[in-house]
Design a protein around this motif. Structure first.
Motif, PDB file in Angstrom:
ATOM      1  N   LEU A  20      53.365 -13.003   9.814  1.00 29.46           N
ATOM      2  CA  LEU A  20      53.653 -13.044  11.614  1.00 29.46           C
ATOM      3  C   LEU A  20      51.784 -13.281  12.206  1.00 29.46           C
ATOM      4  CD1 LEU A  20      55.460 -12.632  13.363  1.00 29.46           C
ATOM      5  CD2 LEU A  20      54.515 -10.232  13.313  1.00 29.46           C
ATOM      6  N   ILE A  21      52.487 -13.890  12.948  1.00 31.49           N
ATOM      7  CA  ILE A  21      50.688 -13.625  14.618  1.00 31.49           C
ATOM      8  C   ILE A  21      51.610 -13.859  15.678  1.00 31.49           C
ATOM      9  CG2 ILE A  21      49.386 -15.195  12.551  1.00 31.49           C
ATOM     10  CD1 ILE A  21      49.911 -17.798  13.540  1.00 31.49           C
ATOM     11  N   GLU A  25      47.137 -15.662  18.704  1.00 33.97           N
ATOM     12  CA  GLU A  25      46.163 -16.236  17.434  1.00 33.97           C
ATOM     13  C   GLU A  25      46.330 -17.092  17.491  1.00 33.97           C
ATOM     14  OE1 GLU A  25      44.388 -12.186  17.705  1.00 33.97           O
ATOM     15  OE2 GLU A  25      46.468 -12.738  18.650  1.00 33.97           O
ATOM     16  N   ALA A  26      48.002 -17.979  17.591  1.00 32.66           N
ATOM     17  CA  ALA A  26      48.813 -18.490  17.617  1.00 32.66           C
ATOM     18  C   ALA A  26      48.210 -19.814  17.949  1.00 32.66           C
ATOM     19  CB  ALA A  26      50.152 -19.185  17.307  1.00 32.66           C
ATOM     20  N   GLU A  27      47.804 -20.017  20.141  1.00 32.06           N
ATOM     21  CA  GLU A  27      47.271 -20.054  20.849  1.00 32.06           C
ATOM     22  C   GLU A  27      46.479 -20.952  20.307  1.00 32.06           C
ATOM     23  OE1 GLU A  27      48.585 -18.467  24.573  1.00 32.06           O
ATOM     24  OE2 GLU A  27      50.713 -19.111  24.874  1.00 32.06           O
ATOM     25  N   LEU A  28      45.066 -19.800  20.115  1.00 32.37           N
ATOM     26  CA  LEU A  28      44.124 -20.282  19.455  1.00 32.37           C
ATOM     27  C   LEU A  28      43.508 -21.299  18.579  1.00 32.37           C
ATOM     28  CD1 LEU A  28      40.424 -19.357  19.415  1.00 32.37           C
ATOM     29  CD2 LEU A  28      41.263 -17.612  18.125  1.00 32.37           C
ATOM     30  N   LEU A  29      44.346 -21.138  17.689  1.00 32.06           N
ATOM     31  CA  LEU A  29      44.421 -21.890  16.546  1.00 32.06           C
ATOM     32  C   LEU A  29      44.724 -22.970  16.881  1.00 32.06           C
ATOM     33  CD1 LEU A  29      45.890 -19.646  13.891  1.00 32.06           C
ATOM     34  CD2 LEU A  29      43.574 -20.016  14.137  1.00 32.06           C
ATOM     35  N   GLN A  32      42.107 -24.171  19.273  1.00 28.94           N
ATOM     36  CA  GLN A  32      41.142 -25.044  17.812  1.00 28.94           C
ATOM     37  C   GLN A  32      40.985 -25.839  17.467  1.00 28.94           C
ATOM     38  OE1 GLN A  32      40.196 -21.341  15.791  1.00 28.94           O
ATOM     39  NE2 GLN A  32      39.028 -20.529  17.427  1.00 28.94           N
ATOM     40  N   GLY A  33      42.169 -26.510  17.170  1.00 29.41           N
ATOM     41  CA  GLY A  33      43.043 -28.152  16.171  1.00 29.41           C
ATOM     42  C   GLY A  33      43.370 -27.612  14.725  1.00 29.41           C
ATOM     43  N   ARG A  34      42.836 -25.859  14.785  1.00 28.11           N
ATOM     44  CA  ARG A  34      43.106 -25.724  13.721  1.00 28.11           C
ATOM     45  C   ARG A  34      44.761 -26.011  13.000  1.00 28.11           C
ATOM     46  NH1 ARG A  34      38.711 -23.096  11.505  1.00 28.11           N
ATOM     47  NH2 ARG A  34      37.432 -23.135  12.513  1.00 28.11           N
ATOM     48  N   ILE A  35      45.713 -25.378  14.162  1.00 31.39           N
ATOM     49  CA  ILE A  35      47.711 -26.263  14.500  1.00 31.39           C
ATOM     50  C   ILE A  35      47.961 -27.181  15.200  1.00 31.39           C
ATOM     51  CG2 ILE A  35      50.130 -24.586  14.519  1.00 31.39           C
ATOM     52  CD1 ILE A  35      48.506 -22.355  13.918  1.00 31.39           C
ATOM     53  N   SER A  36      48.362 -28.097  14.076  1.00 30.01           N
ATOM     54  CA  SER A  36      48.627 -29.437  14.530  1.00 30.01           C
ATOM     55  C   SER A  36      50.247 -29.330  14.865  1.00 30.01           C
ATOM     56  CB  SER A  36      49.141 -30.323  13.781  1.00 30.01           C
ATOM     57  OG  SER A  36      49.171 -30.472  12.828  1.00 30.01           O
ATOM     58  N   THR A  79      54.961 -14.537  16.671  1.00 34.63           N
ATOM     59  CA  THR A  79      55.396 -13.934  17.371  1.00 34.63           C
ATOM     60  C   THR A  79      55.252 -14.130  19.808  1.00 34.63           C
ATOM     61  OG1 THR A  79      56.706 -11.973  18.995  1.00 34.63           O
ATOM     62  CG2 THR A  79      54.359 -12.061  17.075  1.00 34.63           C
ATOM     63  N   ASP A  80      56.622 -13.946  20.142  1.00 31.45           N
ATOM     64  CA  ASP A  80      55.985 -14.114  21.635  1.00 31.45           C
ATOM     65  C   ASP A  80      55.759 -12.859  22.184  1.00 31.45           C
ATOM     66  OD1 ASP A  80      56.900 -16.746  22.105  1.00 31.45           O
ATOM     67  OD2 ASP A  80      58.788 -16.083  23.394  1.00 31.45           O
ATOM     68  N   ASN A  81      55.493 -12.088  21.518  1.00 39.75           N
ATOM     69  CA  ASN A  81      54.292 -10.770  21.904  1.00 39.75           C
ATOM     70  C   ASN A  81      52.991 -11.077  21.964  1.00 39.75           C
ATOM     71  OD1 ASN A  81      53.121  -8.300  22.232  1.00 39.75           O
ATOM     72  ND2 ASN A  81      54.794  -7.392  20.763  1.00 39.75           N
ATOM     73  N   ALA A  82      52.445 -11.014  22.522  1.00 38.67           N
ATOM     74  CA  ALA A  82      50.563 -10.866  22.635  1.00 38.67           C
ATOM     75  C   ALA A  82      49.694 -10.583  22.517  1.00 38.67           C
ATOM     76  CB  ALA A  82      49.937 -11.684  24.282  1.00 38.67           C
ATOM     77  N   ASP A  83      50.432  -9.089  21.930  1.00 46.48           N
ATOM     78  CA  ASP A  83      49.465  -7.932  21.519  1.00 46.48           C
ATOM     79  C   ASP A  83      50.537  -7.671  20.141  1.00 46.48           C
ATOM     80  OD1 ASP A  83      48.270  -7.513  24.191  1.00 46.48           O
ATOM     81  OD2 ASP A  83      49.962  -6.726  24.678  1.00 46.48           O
ATOM     82  N   ALA A  84      51.255  -7.884  19.471  1.00 48.44           N
ATOM     83  CA  ALA A  84      51.549  -7.921  17.918  1.00 48.44           C
ATOM     84  C   ALA A  84      50.835  -8.194  17.230  1.00 48.44           C
ATOM     85  CB  ALA A  84      52.359  -8.867  17.746  1.00 48.44           C
TER      86      ALA A  84
END
Length: 111
Positions: A20-21, A25-29, A32-36, A79-84
C-alpha cells in the motif's frame, strides 16, 4: 526498499494483504516517471483494518527491491489518504520467501 528505482521507507506489515502506498508517494513516482499510465490498472474496493470498505487505485510495480533481492510485477494499491503509511504486505512478502523477525534487535532477515 526501492520501488521502480526510488528508495522509500515502508512498514513491514504482516497484517496487510498487499503493498500500500499513499497518494502523495504515488504522485511523486508518477512525476518522476517511475510509474506510467501502463502501470495503472484501474480501481477496486478493499477492506481496511477498521472494517471500512475504501476505493483504491491498483498498480503494477515493475520492480520492488529489498535487501538486494529484486521482484518484478508486484501488485500494489494506492490510497487517497496522503498521510497513510507505506505498507509492505503479504503479496510481496510471499514472493521474498522465508524471513525471520528479531524483535529485540529490530531486524528482519530473509532466508
Amino acid at each position: 526498499m526501492r520501488i521502480n528505482g526510488q528508495e522509500l521507507e515502508f512498514l513491514f506489515d504482516t497484517g496487510a494483504s498487499s503493498i500500500l502506498i499513499s497518494k502523495l508517494e504515488a504522485e511523486l513516482l508518477e512525476k518522476q516517471g517511475r510509474i506510467s499510465a501502463e502501470d495503472i490498472e484501474g480501481t477496486t474496493e478493499v477492506q481496511v483494518a477498521d472494517g471500512r470498505q475504501v476505493t483504491v487505485r491498483c498498480l503494477n510495480l515493475r520492480e520492488v527491491e529489498l535487501a538486494g533481492v529484486k521482484l518484478y510485477n508486484i501488485p500494489a494499491y494506492v490510497t487517497d489518504n496522503a498521510d497513510a503509511s507505506l505498507l509492505l504486505g503479504q503479496t510481496a512478502m510471499a514472493r521474498f520467501g522465508a524471513f525471520k523477525v528479531d524483535y529485540k534487535n529490530e531486524t528482519i532477515t530473509f532466508e
